[in-house]
Design a protein around this motif. Structure first.
Motif, PDB file in Angstrom:
ATOM      1  N   ILE A  46      -1.597   4.426  -0.035  1.00 52.31           N
ATOM      2  CA  ILE A  46      -2.904   3.784  -0.160  1.00 52.31           C
ATOM      3  C   ILE A  46      -3.771   4.506  -1.193  1.00 52.31           C
ATOM      4  CG2 ILE A  46      -5.100   3.469   1.086  1.00 52.31           C
ATOM      5  CD1 ILE A  46      -3.077   1.240   1.551  1.00 52.31           C
ATOM      6  N   ARG A  47      -3.639   5.822  -1.219  1.00 50.34           N
ATOM      7  CA  ARG A  47      -4.392   6.597  -2.205  1.00 50.34           C
ATOM      8  C   ARG A  47      -4.028   6.141  -3.616  1.00 50.34           C
ATOM      9  NH1 ARG A  47      -4.072  13.044  -2.239  1.00 50.34           N
ATOM     10  NH2 ARG A  47      -2.270  12.467  -1.017  1.00 50.34           N
ATOM     11  N   LEU A  48      -2.764   5.841  -3.842  1.00 48.49           N
ATOM     12  CA  LEU A  48      -2.325   5.359  -5.155  1.00 48.49           C
ATOM     13  C   LEU A  48      -2.889   3.967  -5.435  1.00 48.49           C
ATOM     14  CD1 LEU A  48       1.445   6.377  -4.988  1.00 48.49           C
ATOM     15  CD2 LEU A  48      -0.373   7.578  -6.204  1.00 48.49           C
ATOM     16  N   ALA A  49      -2.817   3.107  -4.423  1.00 46.81           N
ATOM     17  CA  ALA A  49      -3.307   1.738  -4.596  1.00 46.81           C
ATOM     18  C   ALA A  49      -4.803   1.740  -4.915  1.00 46.81           C
ATOM     19  CB  ALA A  49      -3.030   0.924  -3.330  1.00 46.81           C
ATOM     20  N   GLN A  50      -5.514   2.661  -4.295  1.00 50.98           N
ATOM     21  CA  GLN A  50      -6.956   2.767  -4.494  1.00 50.98           C
ATOM     22  C   GLN A  50      -7.303   3.087  -5.956  1.00 50.98           C
ATOM     23  OE1 GLN A  50      -8.480   5.656  -1.737  1.00 50.98           O
ATOM     24  NE2 GLN A  50     -10.401   4.571  -1.452  1.00 50.98           N
ATOM     25  N   LEU A  51      -6.429   3.855  -6.604  1.00 48.14           N
ATOM     26  CA  LEU A  51      -6.687   4.239  -7.994  1.00 48.14           C
ATOM     27  C   LEU A  51      -6.628   3.027  -8.920  1.00 48.14           C
ATOM     28  CD1 LEU A  51      -4.473   7.464  -8.121  1.00 48.14           C
ATOM     29  CD2 LEU A  51      -6.974   7.405  -8.106  1.00 48.14           C
ATOM     30  N   CYS A  52      -5.819   2.037  -8.553  1.00 47.94           N
ATOM     31  CA  CYS A  52      -5.603   0.867  -9.415  1.00 47.94           C
ATOM     32  C   CYS A  52      -6.460  -0.327  -9.029  1.00 47.94           C
ATOM     33  CB  CYS A  52      -4.144   0.424  -9.352  1.00 47.94           C
ATOM     34  SG  CYS A  52      -2.968   1.681  -9.841  1.00 47.94           S
ATOM     35  N   LEU A 153       1.520   0.035  -0.120  1.00 48.96           N
ATOM     36  CA  LEU A 153       1.332  -0.304  -1.539  1.00 48.96           C
ATOM     37  C   LEU A 153       2.162  -1.529  -1.916  1.00 48.96           C
ATOM     38  CD1 LEU A 153       1.149   2.002  -4.609  1.00 48.96           C
ATOM     39  CD2 LEU A 153       2.881   0.229  -4.570  1.00 48.96           C
ATOM     40  N   GLU A 154       3.400  -1.573  -1.457  1.00 54.56           N
ATOM     41  CA  GLU A 154       4.254  -2.718  -1.782  1.00 54.56           C
ATOM     42  C   GLU A 154       3.762  -4.002  -1.122  1.00 54.56           C
ATOM     43  OE1 GLU A 154       8.656  -0.977  -2.356  1.00 54.56           O
ATOM     44  OE2 GLU A 154       7.610  -0.432  -0.529  1.00 54.56           O
ATOM     45  N   ALA A 155       3.281  -3.867   0.096  1.00 47.80           N
ATOM     46  CA  ALA A 155       2.744  -5.043   0.790  1.00 47.80           C
ATOM     47  C   ALA A 155       1.537  -5.597   0.031  1.00 47.80           C
ATOM     48  CB  ALA A 155       2.366  -4.672   2.220  1.00 47.80           C
ATOM     49  N   ILE A 156       0.686  -4.705  -0.451  1.00 45.76           N
ATOM     50  CA  ILE A 156      -0.495  -5.132  -1.205  1.00 45.76           C
ATOM     51  C   ILE A 156      -0.080  -5.763  -2.529  1.00 45.76           C
ATOM     52  CG2 ILE A 156      -2.521  -4.283  -2.475  1.00 45.76           C
ATOM     53  CD1 ILE A 156      -2.780  -2.158  -0.174  1.00 45.76           C
ATOM     54  N   LEU A 171       0.510  -0.793 -10.208  1.00 48.27           N
ATOM     55  CA  LEU A 171       0.785  -0.176  -8.909  1.00 48.27           C
ATOM     56  C   LEU A 171       2.152   0.513  -8.911  1.00 48.27           C
ATOM     57  CD1 LEU A 171      -0.560  -2.915  -6.465  1.00 48.27           C
ATOM     58  CD2 LEU A 171      -1.421  -0.585  -6.677  1.00 48.27           C
ATOM     59  N   TYR A 172       3.123  -0.157  -9.522  1.00 46.03           N
ATOM     60  CA  TYR A 172       4.463   0.435  -9.554  1.00 46.03           C
ATOM     61  C   TYR A 172       4.539   1.599 -10.536  1.00 46.03           C
ATOM     62  CZ  TYR A 172       5.863  -3.144  -6.386  1.00 46.03           C
ATOM     63  OH  TYR A 172       5.959  -3.924  -5.263  1.00 46.03           O
TER      64      TYR A 172
END
Ligand SMILES: [Zn+2]
Length: 185
Positions: A46-52, A153-156, A171-172
């Motif tokens: 989630i931390r990664l997803a938040q960055l994008c 992240l993948e679900a999002i 994201l990837y």
């Protein structure tokens, strides 16, 4: 004990992922209910997803008090991503709901996600969503207990691809950067 961390991505400087970050322009708003045990997890995707994703907000907790903002979302365009028996397939939803969608994601292992759902009965106000065509699981760190277990992240990523045809490559990119670092160090 604490190692110097990057102020932007909050990873240790050695494994900073910032060079791989780019923003995704999307309309869907994402509300993440994160179990406290996920926050410190090294593979907190989630931390990664938040960055994008500027439209992603994270709420950490277990009890209803931590999620007040989510409780007030309108039921007609807010959906909980959770594959229960009544869940609507997201691939079908995209043809029916023309306006902006709010997605609620329960972040944690399946057990923790289930616990979050039980502790927050107000979630039953919202329709649930599932995936008919599962994307290939690119993320292999977390041991999947179920065949349809994806990282958050993948679900999002899959959801916004289906709902609004968003380009989710950023994201990837950041996920791959994090996983490369994870293997290196
Ligand atoms: Zn960084």
């Amino acid at each position: 004990m604490s190692r110097p961390t990057c102020t932007f991505c909050h990873y240790p400087l050695k494994t900073c992922v910032c060079e791989a970050v780019s923003k995704i322009d999307c309309q869907t708003k994402i509300y993440v209910m994160q179990h406290p045990s996920e926050v410190k997890a090294a593979k907190n995707t989630i931390r990664l997803a938040q960055l994008c994703l500027p439209n992603l907000a994270v709420f950490i907790g277990e009890e209803p008090d931590s999620f007040k903002e989510i409780q007030n979302l309108p039921a007609e365009n807010t959906f909980l991503v959770y594959p229960d028996d009544n869940a609507v397939e997201i691939e079908k939803l995209s043809q029916k709901v023309p306006h902006k969608i709010n997605l609620i994601i329960l972040d944690g292992t399946w057990k923790k996600a289930y616990k979050l759902k039980m502790k927050n009965p107000w979630l039953s106000r919202f329709k649930t969503l599932t995936f008919a065509n599962l994307p290939e699981n690119q993320y292999v760190i977390r041991k999947a207990k179920r065949a349809d277990s994806l990282s958050s992240l993948e679900a999002i990523a899959y959801s916004i691809e289906v709902l609004e045809n968003a380009n989710t490559q950023p994201l990837y990119n950041v996920l791959n950067k994090m996983m490369g670092n994870f293997i290196k160090h």
